[in-house]
Scaffold this motif. Structure first.
Motif, PDB file in Angstrom:
ATOM      1  N   PHE A  97       0.824  -1.324  -0.038  1.00  0.00           N
ATOM      2  CA  PHE A  97      -0.079  -0.142   0.043  1.00  0.00           C
ATOM      3  C   PHE A  97       0.862   1.437  -0.094  1.00  0.00           C
ATOM      4  CE2 PHE A  97      -3.049  -2.938   1.525  1.00  0.00           C
ATOM      5  CZ  PHE A  97      -4.154  -2.800   0.667  1.00  0.00           C
ATOM      6  N   ALA A  98       1.877   1.046   0.439  1.00  0.00           N
ATOM      7  CA  ALA A  98       2.800   2.513   0.739  1.00  0.00           C
ATOM      8  C   ALA A  98       3.421   2.839  -0.674  1.00  0.00           C
ATOM      9  CB  ALA A  98       4.037   2.251   1.747  1.00  0.00           C
ATOM     10  N   LYS A  99       3.734   1.444  -1.521  1.00  0.00           N
ATOM     11  CA  LYS A  99       4.216   1.841  -2.938  1.00  0.00           C
ATOM     12  C   LYS A  99       3.253   2.196  -3.607  1.00  0.00           C
ATOM     13  CE  LYS A  99       7.607  -2.063  -2.424  1.00  0.00           C
ATOM     14  NZ  LYS A  99       7.795  -3.608  -2.783  1.00  0.00           N
ATOM     15  N   ASP A 100       2.121   1.839  -3.495  1.00  0.00           N
ATOM     16  CA  ASP A 100       1.027   2.186  -4.498  1.00  0.00           C
ATOM     17  C   ASP A 100       0.533   3.717  -3.873  1.00  0.00           C
ATOM     18  OD1 ASP A 100      -0.465   1.761  -6.737  1.00  0.00           O
ATOM     19  OD2 ASP A 100      -2.113   0.615  -5.670  1.00  0.00           O
ATOM     20  N   GLN A 101       0.825   4.073  -3.070  1.00  0.00           N
ATOM     21  CA  GLN A 101       0.587   5.600  -2.321  1.00  0.00           C
ATOM     22  C   GLN A 101      -0.911   5.338  -1.879  1.00  0.00           C
ATOM     23  OE1 GLN A 101       1.909   8.518  -5.414  1.00  0.00           O
ATOM     24  NE2 GLN A 101       3.841   8.549  -4.695  1.00  0.00           N
ATOM     25  N   LYS A 102      -1.106   4.388  -1.239  1.00  0.00           N
ATOM     26  CA  LYS A 102      -2.537   4.094  -0.880  1.00  0.00           C
ATOM     27  C   LYS A 102      -2.505   4.591   0.832  1.00  0.00           C
ATOM     28  CE  LYS A 102      -4.596   2.671  -4.513  1.00  0.00           C
ATOM     29  NZ  LYS A 102      -5.216   3.938  -5.268  1.00  0.00           N
ATOM     30  N   ILE A 103      -1.391   4.647   1.196  1.00  0.00           N
ATOM     31  CA  ILE A 103      -1.262   4.907   2.708  1.00  0.00           C
ATOM     32  C   ILE A 103      -0.334   6.076   2.789  1.00  0.00           C
ATOM     33  CG2 ILE A 103       0.453   3.068   3.080  1.00  0.00           C
ATOM     34  CD1 ILE A 103      -0.950   2.716   6.052  1.00  0.00           C
ATOM     35  N   SER A 104      -0.484   6.981   3.607  1.00  0.00           N
ATOM     36  CA  SER A 104       0.524   8.218   3.705  1.00  0.00           C
ATOM     37  C   SER A 104       1.488   7.800   5.176  1.00  0.00           C
ATOM     38  CB  SER A 104      -0.234   9.387   4.036  1.00  0.00           C
ATOM     39  OG  SER A 104      -1.058   9.215   5.300  1.00  0.00           O
ATOM     40  N   ALA A 105       2.555   8.714   5.059  1.00  0.00           N
ATOM     41  CA  ALA A 105       3.506   8.661   6.219  1.00  0.00           C
ATOM     42  C   ALA A 105       2.796   8.862   7.342  1.00  0.00           C
ATOM     43  CB  ALA A 105       4.738   9.646   5.831  1.00  0.00           C
ATOM     44  N   GLU A 106       1.875   9.748   7.442  1.00  0.00           N
ATOM     45  CA  GLU A 106       1.050  10.322   8.572  1.00  0.00           C
ATOM     46  C   GLU A 106       0.180   8.872   9.152  1.00  0.00           C
ATOM     47  OE1 GLU A 106       0.130  11.984  12.124  1.00  0.00           O
ATOM     48  OE2 GLU A 106       1.601  13.080  10.402  1.00  0.00           O
ATOM     49  N   GLU A 107      -0.346   8.127   8.030  1.00  0.00           N
ATOM     50  CA  GLU A 107      -1.084   6.869   8.693  1.00  0.00           C
ATOM     51  C   GLU A 107      -0.149   5.790   9.195  1.00  0.00           C
ATOM     52  OE1 GLU A 107      -4.982   6.867   5.717  1.00  0.00           O
ATOM     53  OE2 GLU A 107      -2.891   6.694   4.856  1.00  0.00           O
ATOM     54  N   LEU A 108       1.027   5.870   8.532  1.00  0.00           N
ATOM     55  CA  LEU A 108       2.073   4.911   9.103  1.00  0.00           C
ATOM     56  C   LEU A 108       2.542   5.155  10.285  1.00  0.00           C
ATOM     57  CD1 LEU A 108       4.103   4.198   5.569  1.00  0.00           C
ATOM     58  CD2 LEU A 108       2.724   2.657   6.943  1.00  0.00           C
ATOM     59  N   LYS A 109       2.575   6.343  10.405  1.00  0.00           N
ATOM     60  CA  LYS A 109       2.896   6.992  11.881  1.00  0.00           C
ATOM     61  C   LYS A 109       1.862   6.400  13.045  1.00  0.00           C
ATOM     62  CE  LYS A 109       5.843  10.813  10.605  1.00  0.00           C
ATOM     63  NZ  LYS A 109       5.880  12.284  10.290  1.00  0.00           N
ATOM     64  N   GLU A 110       0.673   6.614  12.661  1.00  0.00           N
ATOM     65  CA  GLU A 110      -0.468   6.514  13.443  1.00  0.00           C
ATOM     66  C   GLU A 110      -0.382   4.715  13.666  1.00  0.00           C
ATOM     67  OE1 GLU A 110      -4.391   8.049  12.094  1.00  0.00           O
ATOM     68  OE2 GLU A 110      -3.500   9.648  11.316  1.00  0.00           O
ATOM     69  N   ILE A 111      -0.273   4.023  12.739  1.00  0.00           N
ATOM     70  CA  ILE A 111      -0.131   2.703  12.941  1.00  0.00           C
ATOM     71  C   ILE A 111       0.961   2.220  13.745  1.00  0.00           C
ATOM     72  CG2 ILE A 111       0.499   0.544  11.643  1.00  0.00           C
ATOM     73  CD1 ILE A 111      -0.879   1.679   9.115  1.00  0.00           C
ATOM     74  N   ILE A 112       2.262   2.851  13.671  1.00  0.00           N
ATOM     75  CA  ILE A 112       3.326   2.637  14.612  1.00  0.00           C
ATOM     76  C   ILE A 112       2.883   2.993  16.112  1.00  0.00           C
ATOM     77  CG2 ILE A 112       5.598   3.559  15.334  1.00  0.00           C
ATOM     78  CD1 ILE A 112       6.009   3.678  12.146  1.00  0.00           C
ATOM     79  N   ASP A 113       2.321   4.211  16.423  1.00  0.00           N
ATOM     80  CA  ASP A 113       1.662   4.346  17.618  1.00  0.00           C
ATOM     81  C   ASP A 113       0.662   3.492  18.185  1.00  0.00           C
ATOM     82  OD1 ASP A 113       3.222   6.858  17.534  1.00  0.00           O
ATOM     83  OD2 ASP A 113       1.596   8.145  16.794  1.00  0.00           O
ATOM     84  N   MET A 114      -0.122   3.149  17.375  1.00  0.00           N
ATOM     85  CA  MET A 114      -1.076   1.830  17.970  1.00  0.00           C
ATOM     86  C   MET A 114      -0.158   0.834  18.118  1.00  0.00           C
ATOM     87  SD  MET A 114      -4.486   2.565  15.212  1.00  0.00           S
ATOM     88  CE  MET A 114      -3.983   1.146  14.046  1.00  0.00           C
ATOM     89  N   ILE A 115       0.701   0.291  17.630  1.00  0.00           N
ATOM     90  CA  ILE A 115       1.287  -1.016  17.732  1.00  0.00           C
ATOM     91  C   ILE A 115       2.315  -0.501  19.250  1.00  0.00           C
ATOM     92  CG2 ILE A 115       3.211  -2.440  17.327  1.00  0.00           C
ATOM     93  CD1 ILE A 115       2.390  -1.748  14.057  1.00  0.00           C
TER      94      ILE A 115
END
Length: 121
Positions: A97-115
């Protein structure tokens, strides 16, 4: 837990949302184009055979209740999906999803925070 067809999955989404009910109620909640009543009734009967819902006779009709929680189905479906398409790697899934730009850096940061927050609980 047997995999559902798209038609069965759409019906289950409505059954989960309504927490059970009658075919007529499910039909009202389905998006357009709505299937014929008999098609939906047949789909719900298939869901009963697969063990997803239980029918309870009330008068001349049946009230159907979900037997499987939506969260359990999601977990099972995602596990199979990631296994089939991403070699059991959630990292591969996110990278796709990152390669296809379906997920932003901000969303990835949110995912890391959730983990990270989950680990500390």
């Amino acid at each position: 837990m047997e995999k559902l067809t798209q038609q069965e999955e759409e019906a289950m989404q409505v059954i989960w949302a309504t927490e059970g009910g009658f075919i007529k109620e499910f039909l009202e909640k389905l998006p357009e184009p709505k299937p014929p009543y008999t098609t939906l009734a047949s789909t719900v009967k298939n869901l009963e055979k697969k063990g997803y819902v239980q029918g309870e006779k009330l008068g001349n009709s049946y009230r159907y209740l979900p037997l499987i929680k939506q969260e359990d189905y999601k977990k099972r479906f995602m596990k199979g999906f990631v296994g089939d398409y991403f070699k059991n790697s959630y990292k591969e899934l996110v990278a796709f999803f990152a390669k296809d730009q379906k997920i932003s850096a901000e969303e990835l940061k949110e995912i890391i925070d959730m983990i990270e927050n989950k680990k500390s609980n």
